[in-house]
Design an enzyme around this catalytic site. Structure first.
Site, PDB file in Angstrom:
ATOM      1  N   ASN A 150      39.324  39.219  42.703  1.00 46.35           N
ATOM      2  CA  ASN A 150      40.135  40.193  41.952  1.00 46.35           C
ATOM      3  C   ASN A 150      39.328  41.407  41.486  1.00 46.35           C
ATOM      4  O   ASN A 150      39.847  42.491  41.362  1.00 46.35           O
ATOM      5  CB  ASN A 150      40.854  39.523  40.773  1.00 46.35           C
ATOM      6  N   GLU A 176      35.235  35.677  49.848  1.00 48.86           N
ATOM      7  CA  GLU A 176      35.390  35.816  51.294  1.00 48.86           C
ATOM      8  C   GLU A 176      36.538  36.776  51.637  1.00 48.86           C
ATOM      9  O   GLU A 176      36.609  37.295  52.740  1.00 48.86           O
ATOM     10  CB  GLU A 176      35.581  34.457  51.975  1.00 48.86           C
ATOM     11  N   GLU A 248      33.568  31.106  33.819  1.00 49.79           N
ATOM     12  CA  GLU A 248      34.535  32.108  33.365  1.00 49.79           C
ATOM     13  C   GLU A 248      35.807  31.833  34.158  1.00 49.79           C
ATOM     14  O   GLU A 248      35.913  32.221  35.309  1.00 49.79           O
ATOM     15  CB  GLU A 248      33.944  33.500  33.621  1.00 49.79           C
ATOM     16  N   CYS A 282      42.053  37.681  34.765  1.00 49.91           N
ATOM     17  CA  CYS A 282      42.025  36.494  33.896  1.00 49.91           C
ATOM     18  C   CYS A 282      42.400  36.849  32.452  1.00 49.91           C
ATOM     19  O   CYS A 282      42.897  36.000  31.720  1.00 49.91           O
ATOM     20  CB  CYS A 282      40.662  35.825  33.951  1.00 49.91           C
TER      21      CYS A 282
HETATM   22  P1  NAD Z   1      41.089  29.097  44.364  1.00 50.46           P
HETATM   23  O1  NAD Z   1      41.002  28.115  43.292  1.00 50.46           O
HETATM   24  O2  NAD Z   1      41.391  28.631  45.754  1.00 50.46           O
HETATM   25  O3  NAD Z   1      39.742  29.966  44.499  1.00 50.46           O
HETATM   26  C1  NAD Z   1      39.227  30.729  43.444  1.00 50.46           C
HETATM   27  C2  NAD Z   1      37.827  31.215  43.854  1.00 50.46           C
HETATM   28  O4  NAD Z   1      36.981  30.116  43.904  1.00 50.46           O
HETATM   29  C3  NAD Z   1      37.723  31.895  45.227  1.00 50.46           C
HETATM   30  O5  NAD Z   1      36.899  33.042  45.070  1.00 50.46           O
HETATM   31  C4  NAD Z   1      37.022  30.866  46.104  1.00 50.46           C
HETATM   32  O6  NAD Z   1      36.125  31.464  47.011  1.00 50.46           O
HETATM   33  C5  NAD Z   1      36.240  30.081  45.105  1.00 50.46           C
HETATM   34  N1  NAD Z   1      36.070  28.681  45.466  1.00 50.46           N
HETATM   35  C6  NAD Z   1      37.030  27.817  45.842  1.00 50.46           C
HETATM   36  N2  NAD Z   1      36.486  26.605  46.059  1.00 50.46           N
HETATM   37  C7  NAD Z   1      35.156  26.711  45.816  1.00 50.46           C
HETATM   38  C8  NAD Z   1      34.066  25.802  45.845  1.00 50.46           C
HETATM   39  N3  NAD Z   1      34.216  24.492  46.154  1.00 50.46           N
HETATM   40  N4  NAD Z   1      32.834  26.268  45.532  1.00 50.46           N
HETATM   41  C9  NAD Z   1      32.652  27.557  45.183  1.00 50.46           C
HETATM   42  N5  NAD Z   1      33.644  28.451  45.125  1.00 50.46           N
HETATM   43  C10 NAD Z   1      34.884  28.030  45.429  1.00 50.46           C
HETATM   44  O7  NAD Z   1      42.177  30.102  43.911  1.00 50.46           O
HETATM   45  P2  NAD Z   1      42.757  31.448  44.532  1.00 50.46           P
HETATM   46  O8  NAD Z   1      44.003  31.171  45.299  1.00 50.46           O
HETATM   47  O9  NAD Z   1      41.723  32.263  45.221  1.00 50.46           O
HETATM   48  O10 NAD Z   1      43.105  32.151  43.176  1.00 50.46           O
HETATM   49  C11 NAD Z   1      44.121  31.597  42.405  1.00 50.46           C
HETATM   50  C12 NAD Z   1      43.693  31.232  41.052  1.00 50.46           C
HETATM   51  O11 NAD Z   1      42.325  31.462  40.822  1.00 50.46           O
HETATM   52  C13 NAD Z   1      44.401  32.106  40.057  1.00 50.46           C
HETATM   53  O12 NAD Z   1      45.611  31.514  39.690  1.00 50.46           O
HETATM   54  C14 NAD Z   1      43.460  32.206  38.922  1.00 50.46           C
HETATM   55  O13 NAD Z   1      43.719  31.184  38.017  1.00 50.46           O
HETATM   56  C15 NAD Z   1      42.120  31.933  39.507  1.00 50.46           C
HETATM   57  N6  NAD Z   1      41.235  33.084  39.522  1.00 50.46           N
HETATM   58  C16 NAD Z   1      40.633  33.413  38.356  1.00 50.46           C
HETATM   59  C17 NAD Z   1      39.786  34.490  38.320  1.00 50.46           C
HETATM   60  C18 NAD Z   1      39.128  34.894  37.045  1.00 50.46           C
HETATM   61  O14 NAD Z   1      38.778  36.054  36.886  1.00 50.46           O
HETATM   62  N7  NAD Z   1      38.882  33.974  36.114  1.00 50.46           N
HETATM   63  C19 NAD Z   1      39.551  35.227  39.467  1.00 50.46           C
HETATM   64  C20 NAD Z   1      40.174  34.858  40.657  1.00 50.46           C
HETATM   65  C21 NAD Z   1      41.013  33.757  40.682  1.00 50.46           C
END
Ligand code: NAD
Length: 480
Positions: A150, A176, A248, A282
């Site tokens: 994001n 990615e 975070e 977030c």
């Molecule tokens: P997701 O849970 O699939 O992935 C979130 C992030 O985590 C991605 O960047 C992904 O590369 C990374 N990730 C996933 N599995 C991982 C692992 N095993 N090891 C290391 N990194 C890993 O979710 P999404 O579909 O990409 O995003 C949806 C949700 O993620 C949102 O609803 C939101 O809650 C959360 N999100 C939060 C923030 C934030 O700023 N706190 C940012 C992006 C997404």
């Protein structure tokens, strides 16, 4: 000017191609921007070795010299703002003005950290004569960092700025889906003269990378920004290997609107804050608890402003709302709106996807949300504004604190008494009164409860990249 940079892995001070991975898509029309390079296990092993070597050099580099290099990188990023912003808009969808602001914010964070890194003071504790207790703050070591899609530049900047300013080296696994921001950030540091191995960048299968990096003995800290489930998984892994972690994670920002404010003005400010990055933030304001005396005026004004938002190509400076960053968010918005309406919520604005290609979804205002609507409990992470009436401040606080999240909270009131109550009672890491900025470079930012632990930004953020060593020195020689 290249509209989209060549992607690569950066290991030991040199760029590598990696092996071809998944496509990187423009969320506006789903066109192909690039193919993501994936790190092999050899690349990851090289990154760990390089980061260890980089740390050995960097920790012994004078803080003033470190700050000079980091500030030069920030200056280069400022010079490159147009190309970095354009790539961000292409890969992530946010309007170009917001991309520029993100680059400026990233520079501000890096600069603040660089300067504060020179002030990571220890202390001397008074002791008996002939004894001296000295407390030192040392860099923790090699950091494994995971940043989300994001904020492709400012989220990596927080981690890189903090780690490098404290004297650590870092292996960054950036998103990615929005990789260009991290590539351009790393290039700025390389061009600024950062020694090889201090900042390494990898991409690939996130789980395979975290499984590889976190258990490595050389890695001494894990920092992650992303979803709660992934955060809990990585925190558990870090715990198993006795590594500290900065987590975070998600939020579900409550906004308490009291009856002593101008409801129309606050509604307009709320829509603009909600539209930032299409709500994929977030700290996005999400649950609006509005006093019943001004409720209908607030809902009507929010609906009018939401309908007037200009949705469009992020490269057009007039656009106020771009597409969502990926198909998962668009599908999630559709499901959350359908569920809310089925349970009796009133759809005031938006609510339906637009366009045949790309991930377009308008800013959606829902009023009279029942408590059991899915969107009231799950983080929407998209352009949903959820409004409920409240009887009084106590009612609002109970609702705000009802979830497992506790990241950013907001309130609009002109009463000092109400501010005092909110300050004492809201379970959150950051509370903003009468504005929607959750944090700046010099303030600590982070959550409580499921929103995570550790802080980014401010002195607290920088200290997260250090360990304390206490040296107790008897200054009088032992005599027999
Ligand atoms: P997701 O849970 O699939 O992935 C979130 C992030 O985590 C991605 O960047 C992904 O590369 C990374 N990730 C996933 N599995 C991982 C692992 N095993 N090891 C290391 N990194 C890993 O979710 P999404 O579909 O990409 O995003 C949806 C949700 O993620 C949102 O609803 C939101 O809650 C959360 N999100 C939060 C923030 C934030 O700023 N706190 C940012 C992006 C997404």
């Amino acid at each position: 000017m290249q509209p989209y940079p060549e992607l690569g892995l950066h290991i030991g001070g040199a760029w590598r191609r990696g092996r071809p991975g998944q496509p990187v898509l423009n969320p506006m029309d789903e066109s192909l921007l690039a193919t993501l390079p994936h790190a092999t296990s050899d690349d990851l092993a090289d990154a760990v070795a390089a980061a260890e070597e980089g740390f050995a050099v960097w920790r012994r580099t004078a803080p003033a010299e470190r700050a000079g290099i980091i500030l030069r990188a920030a200056a280069l990023l400022r010079e490159r703002i147009e190309e970095v912003s354009l790539a961000m808009t292409l890969e992530q969808g946010k309007p170009i003005g917001q991309s520029r602001l993100e680059v400026l914010r990233a520079c501000d964070i890096i600069e603040w950290d660089a300067n504060e890194g020179r002030r990571l003071y220890g202390r001397i504790i008074p002791a008996e004569p002939g004894m001296r207790h000295t407390v030192l703050r040392e860099p923790v070591g090699v950091v494994a960092a995971f940043s989300p899609w994001n904020f492709p530049v400012s989220s990596p900047a927080r981690k890189v700025g903090g780690a490098l300013s404290a004297g650590c080296s870092i292996i960054l696994k950036a998103s990615e889906e929005t990789p260009a921001g991290a590539v351009q950030l790393v290039q700025a540091f390389a061009d600024a003269g950062l020694p090889p191995g201090v900042l390494n960048l990898v991409f690939g299968d996130p789980a395979a990378i975290s499984d590889h990096l976190i258990p490595q003995p050389a890695v001494r800290l894990v920092t992650f920004t992303g979803s709660v489930p992934v955060g809990k998984h990585l925190a558990a892994m870090a715990g198993r290997h006795m590594k500290p972690a900065i987590m975070e994670l998600g939020g579900h920002g409550p906004v308490i609107v009291c009856d002593d404010v101008d409801p129309e003005a606050v509604a307009v400010a709320s829509v603009m804050a909600k539209s930032r990055n299409a709500g994929q933030v977030c700290v996005a304001p999400t649950r609006f608890f509005v006093h019943e005396r001004i409720y209908e005026r607030f809902v009507a004004a929010a609906g009018r402003r939401a309908q007037a938002l200009r949705i469009g190509d992020g490269r057009d400076p007039a656009s106020e709302l771009g597409p969502l960053a990926n198909v998962r968010r668009r599908d999630a918005m559709e499901a959350l709106v359908a569920d809310a309406v089925e349970r009796g919520a009133r759809l005031v604005a938006g609510g339906r996807r637009t366009g045949d290609r790309g991930y377009w979804f308008p800013l959606t205002v829902l009023a009279d949300l029942p408590d059991d609507a899915q969107a009231m409990r799950e983080e929407p992470f998209g352009p949903l504004m959820l409004i409920q009436p409240i009887r009084d401040v106590a009612d609002a606080i109970a609702r705000a604190n009802a979830l497992d999240f506790g990241l950013a909270a907001y309130a609009y009131t002109n009463s000092a008494d109400t501010v005092a109550v909110l300050t004492d009672e809201l379970a959150c890491g950051n509370l903003s009164i009468n504005h929607f900025v959750a944090s700046v470079a010099e303030t600590p930012f982070g959550g409580v409860k499921d929103s995570g632990y550790g802080r980014e930004g401010g002195v607290e953020g920088l200290q997260g990249y250090t360990v304390v060593k206490c040296v107790s020195h008897r200054t009088t020689p032992l005599r027999s």
